[in-house]
Design a protein around this motif. Sequence first.
Motif, PDB file in Angstrom:
ATOM      1  N   ALA A   1       5.758  16.319 -17.122  1.00 29.75           N
ATOM      2  CA  ALA A   1       5.194  15.376 -16.151  1.00 29.75           C
ATOM      3  C   ALA A   1       6.158  15.168 -14.996  1.00 29.75           C
ATOM      4  N   GLY A   2       6.690  16.269 -14.485  1.00 27.29           N
ATOM      5  CA  GLY A   2       7.502  16.201 -13.284  1.00 27.29           C
ATOM      6  C   GLY A   2       6.610  16.273 -12.061  1.00 27.29           C
ATOM      7  N   HIS A   3       7.146  16.830 -10.964  1.00 30.05           N
ATOM      8  CA  HIS A   3       6.349  16.929  -9.748  1.00 30.05           C
ATOM      9  C   HIS A   3       5.046  17.691  -9.989  1.00 30.05           C
ATOM     10  N   VAL A   4       5.134  18.835 -10.661  1.00 29.40           N
ATOM     11  CA  VAL A   4       3.938  19.655 -10.890  1.00 29.40           C
ATOM     12  C   VAL A   4       2.997  18.973 -11.866  1.00 29.40           C
ATOM     13  N   GLY A   5       3.529  18.569 -13.022  1.00 28.60           N
ATOM     14  CA  GLY A   5       2.682  18.008 -14.069  1.00 28.60           C
ATOM     15  C   GLY A   5       1.945  16.755 -13.641  1.00 28.60           C
ATOM     16  N   LEU A   6       2.660  15.816 -13.008  1.00 30.10           N
ATOM     17  CA  LEU A   6       2.028  14.560 -12.603  1.00 30.10           C
ATOM     18  C   LEU A   6       0.952  14.792 -11.546  1.00 30.10           C
ATOM     19  N   TYR A   7       1.283  15.535 -10.495  1.00 26.32           N
ATOM     20  CA  TYR A   7       0.316  15.754  -9.420  1.00 26.32           C
ATOM     21  C   TYR A   7      -0.892  16.554  -9.910  1.00 26.32           C
ATOM     22  N   ALA A   8      -0.647  17.550 -10.762  1.00 28.99           N
ATOM     23  CA  ALA A   8      -1.762  18.350 -11.268  1.00 28.99           C
ATOM     24  C   ALA A   8      -2.673  17.510 -12.151  1.00 28.99           C
ATOM     25  N   ALA A   9      -2.086  16.733 -13.063  1.00 25.89           N
ATOM     26  CA  ALA A   9      -2.890  15.905 -13.963  1.00 25.89           C
ATOM     27  C   ALA A   9      -3.671  14.858 -13.183  1.00 25.89           C
ATOM     28  N   LEU A  10      -3.035  14.259 -12.188  1.00 23.39           N
ATOM     29  CA  LEU A  10      -3.701  13.240 -11.376  1.00 23.39           C
ATOM     30  C   LEU A  10      -4.908  13.828 -10.655  1.00 23.39           C
ATOM     31  N   ARG A  11      -4.723  15.004 -10.082  1.00 18.54           N
ATOM     32  CA  ARG A  11      -5.811  15.634  -9.334  1.00 18.54           C
ATOM     33  C   ARG A  11      -6.937  16.109 -10.272  1.00 18.54           C
ATOM     34  N   LEU A  12      -6.544  16.656 -11.416  1.00 23.09           N
ATOM     35  CA  LEU A  12      -7.549  17.114 -12.381  1.00 23.09           C
ATOM     36  C   LEU A  12      -8.402  15.948 -12.888  1.00 23.09           C
TER      37      LEU A  12
ATOM     38  N   LYS B   1      -9.082  13.224 -11.408  1.00 25.96           N
ATOM     39  CA  LYS B   1      -9.936  12.689 -10.358  1.00 25.96           C
ATOM     40  C   LYS B   1     -11.119  13.600 -10.061  1.00 25.96           C
ATOM     41  N   LYS B   2     -10.892  14.915 -10.189  1.00 26.65           N
ATOM     42  CA  LYS B   2     -11.940  15.869  -9.784  1.00 26.65           C
ATOM     43  C   LYS B   2     -12.883  16.262 -10.919  1.00 26.65           C
ATOM     44  N   LEU B   3     -12.417  16.116 -12.158  1.00 27.01           N
ATOM     45  CA  LEU B   3     -13.247  16.497 -13.296  1.00 27.01           C
ATOM     46  C   LEU B   3     -13.711  15.249 -14.041  1.00 27.01           C
ATOM     47  N   SER B   4     -14.969  15.196 -14.365  1.00 30.82           N
ATOM     48  CA  SER B   4     -15.487  14.066 -15.131  1.00 30.82           C
ATOM     49  C   SER B   4     -15.127  14.226 -16.599  1.00 30.82           C
ATOM     50  N   SER B   5     -15.280  13.162 -17.364  1.00 34.89           N
ATOM     51  CA  SER B   5     -14.964  13.222 -18.799  1.00 34.89           C
ATOM     52  C   SER B   5     -15.894  14.179 -19.530  1.00 34.89           C
ATOM     53  N   ARG B   6     -17.060  14.451 -18.976  1.00 33.78           N
ATOM     54  CA  ARG B   6     -17.972  15.423 -19.588  1.00 33.78           C
ATOM     55  C   ARG B   6     -17.512  16.850 -19.360  1.00 33.78           C
ATOM     56  N   GLU B   7     -16.706  17.043 -18.302  1.00 31.68           N
ATOM     57  CA  GLU B   7     -16.252  18.396 -17.981  1.00 31.68           C
ATOM     58  C   GLU B   7     -14.923  18.741 -18.648  1.00 31.68           C
ATOM     59  N   ALA B   8     -14.020  17.763 -18.723  1.00 33.08           N
ATOM     60  CA  ALA B   8     -12.697  18.087 -19.231  1.00 33.08           C
ATOM     61  C   ALA B   8     -11.969  16.847 -19.736  1.00 33.08           C
ATOM     62  N   GLU B   9     -11.067  17.081 -20.677  1.00 26.87           N
ATOM     63  CA  GLU B   9     -10.126  16.075 -21.157  1.00 26.87           C
ATOM     64  C   GLU B   9      -8.729  16.557 -20.780  1.00 26.87           C
ATOM     65  N   VAL B  10      -7.959  15.703 -20.120  1.00 29.04           N
ATOM     66  CA  VAL B  10      -6.619  16.081 -19.672  1.00 29.04           C
ATOM     67  C   VAL B  10      -5.587  15.371 -20.541  1.00 29.04           C
ATOM     68  N   ILE B  11      -4.722  16.145 -21.179  1.00 28.30           N
ATOM     69  CA  ILE B  11      -3.663  15.613 -22.044  1.00 28.30           C
ATOM     70  C   ILE B  11      -2.315  15.962 -21.427  1.00 28.30           C
ATOM     71  N   VAL B  12      -1.458  14.967 -21.239  1.00 29.41           N
ATOM     72  CA  VAL B  12      -0.139  15.167 -20.642  1.00 29.41           C
ATOM     73  C   VAL B  12       0.926  14.873 -21.690  1.00 29.41           C
ATOM     74  N   VAL B  13       1.841  15.815 -21.888  1.00 31.73           N
ATOM     75  CA  VAL B  13       2.915  15.645 -22.875  1.00 31.73           C
ATOM     76  C   VAL B  13       4.262  15.691 -22.159  1.00 31.73           C
ATOM     77  N   ASP B  14       5.068  14.662 -22.363  1.00 31.18           N
ATOM     78  CA  ASP B  14       6.411  14.623 -21.787  1.00 31.18           C
ATOM     79  C   ASP B  14       7.277  13.683 -22.628  1.00 31.18           C
ATOM     80  N   PRO B  15       8.565  14.013 -22.828  1.00 28.70           N
ATOM     81  CA  PRO B  15       9.436  13.128 -23.614  1.00 28.70           C
ATOM     82  C   PRO B  15       9.678  11.788 -22.931  1.00 28.70           C
ATOM     83  N   GLN B  16       9.606  11.750 -21.594  1.00 28.30           N
ATOM     84  CA  GLN B  16       9.862  10.524 -20.853  1.00 28.30           C
ATOM     85  C   GLN B  16       8.549   9.844 -20.466  1.00 28.30           C
ATOM     86  N   PRO B  17       8.536   8.493 -20.425  1.00 25.96           N
ATOM     87  CA  PRO B  17       7.302   7.796 -20.047  1.00 25.96           C
ATOM     88  C   PRO B  17       7.112   7.699 -18.543  1.00 25.96           C
ATOM     89  N   HIS B  18       7.909   8.451 -17.784  1.00 22.83           N
ATOM     90  CA  HIS B  18       7.830   8.366 -16.328  1.00 22.83           C
ATOM     91  C   HIS B  18       8.120   9.715 -15.694  1.00 22.83           C
TER      92      HIS B  18
END
Length: 441
Positions: free
Chosen positions: A11-22, A24-41
């Motif tokens: 969940a660095g620059h790539v992970g956070l921005y990609a997950a945020l955009r995904l 927003k653009k995909l509904s819960s019927r289309e996709a589930e986004v799971i983010v894994v990172d050792p840090q909570p930030h």
Amino acid sequence: MNPKRILVVGAGHVGLYAALRLSKKLSSREAEVIVVDPQPHMTYQPFLPEASGGNISPRHSVVPLRRELRRCTVVSGAVTRIEHDRKTATVQPIIGPPREIAYDHVVVAPGSVSRTLPIPGLHEHGIGFKTIGEAIYLRNHVLEQLDVAAATTDPEVRRRALTFVFVGGGYAGIEALAEMEDMARHALKYYPELKVSDMRWVLVEATQRVLPEVDRDMGAYTVQQLLKRDMDIRLDTRLESCVDGVVTLSDGDSFSSDTIVWTAGVKPAPMLDATDFPRDERRRVTCRPTLQVVDGDRVVEGAWSAGDCAAVPDLTKPPGNFCSPSAQHAVRQAQRMADNIVAVVRGGQPVDYKHKHAGSVASLGLYKGVAQVYGVKMTGWPAWFMHRTYHMSRIPSFNRKVRVVVDWTLAFFLKREVVALGQLHDPREEFAEASYPGSKA
């Protein structure tokens, strides 16, 4: 239609921005986004020098994942293995047994770690500058060294305490050196026992220039500005040893120091060694310009990567060139990758990532900087202002933008904080000593 599961590793620059955009653009019927990172930030690394120098609060240089990724599932843990043939990742949570997470698409973005060399003494005495913890530790350490120097009557102890060595002349090294020297120079107003001339700030760079991302004249200007501040700049010089804090350089010089900061580059996260993804000679995940992982000429379906850990062809340069490991590329790659994943999930085709590097900006301390943006070169206050403006616009979330601006605004009217909070690094020490069996009540 069953929703696709998209696993974001890191969940660095790539992970956070990609997950945020995904999300927003995909509904819960289309996709589930799971983010894994050792840090909570997510740590906004360009602000580490500002946080270390006391210009902004450390908390304001990080972005809480659960606040920003409310439509995602956030797992606090480390990915220890990825078997893409099975489309399965093994995750070690903070506490408890490991668990497996199956996925349809995986975004491999664990980022990078400090690239170190087998230099005697570096492991024992070196300080990194890659995380918010390291940045705050360095701040407290430098201020504590001023206290040590002010309290001692031994000239050798004072000399050693006030010698600060930074290894690596890229952006991280130059900004860390300049901000720390600026902070220490300000702090000396409260140390009548010490003079600015008592401090020795040393930059060790193995090549013949600093700031390789900008033109040589801008790098030369930076060196001149640091020399005007009486810093010791050693170009074309390597750190050979620092055993017991005795710094030995390749030019034959040797001296003692209790502060050795290592900022000499990065390498892909070691976590990638536990995956079955193709890698190049620098251990980066090989990618197409579409940010899809590629094995030779074959696209690895469902696998995507970007940022510091990925070898992404730079289409603005001749063949064989790759995008530099910078936040500028990482953020834009994340957005393009997310759009490409959305397109594939909906049956479309991915689009190539293409971005001409806009340039670079660097702070050399309060009201001092250097910038080269779209061929326009600036120095001094204008460059410093551009540096702040650009990074304020880039840090994710309106919340963090406001907090950073408030910090900067208050700094115009209030003096910089110069107190060391070294107890933060071992908060139980005093209690452990007081509660030790046999201690007097």
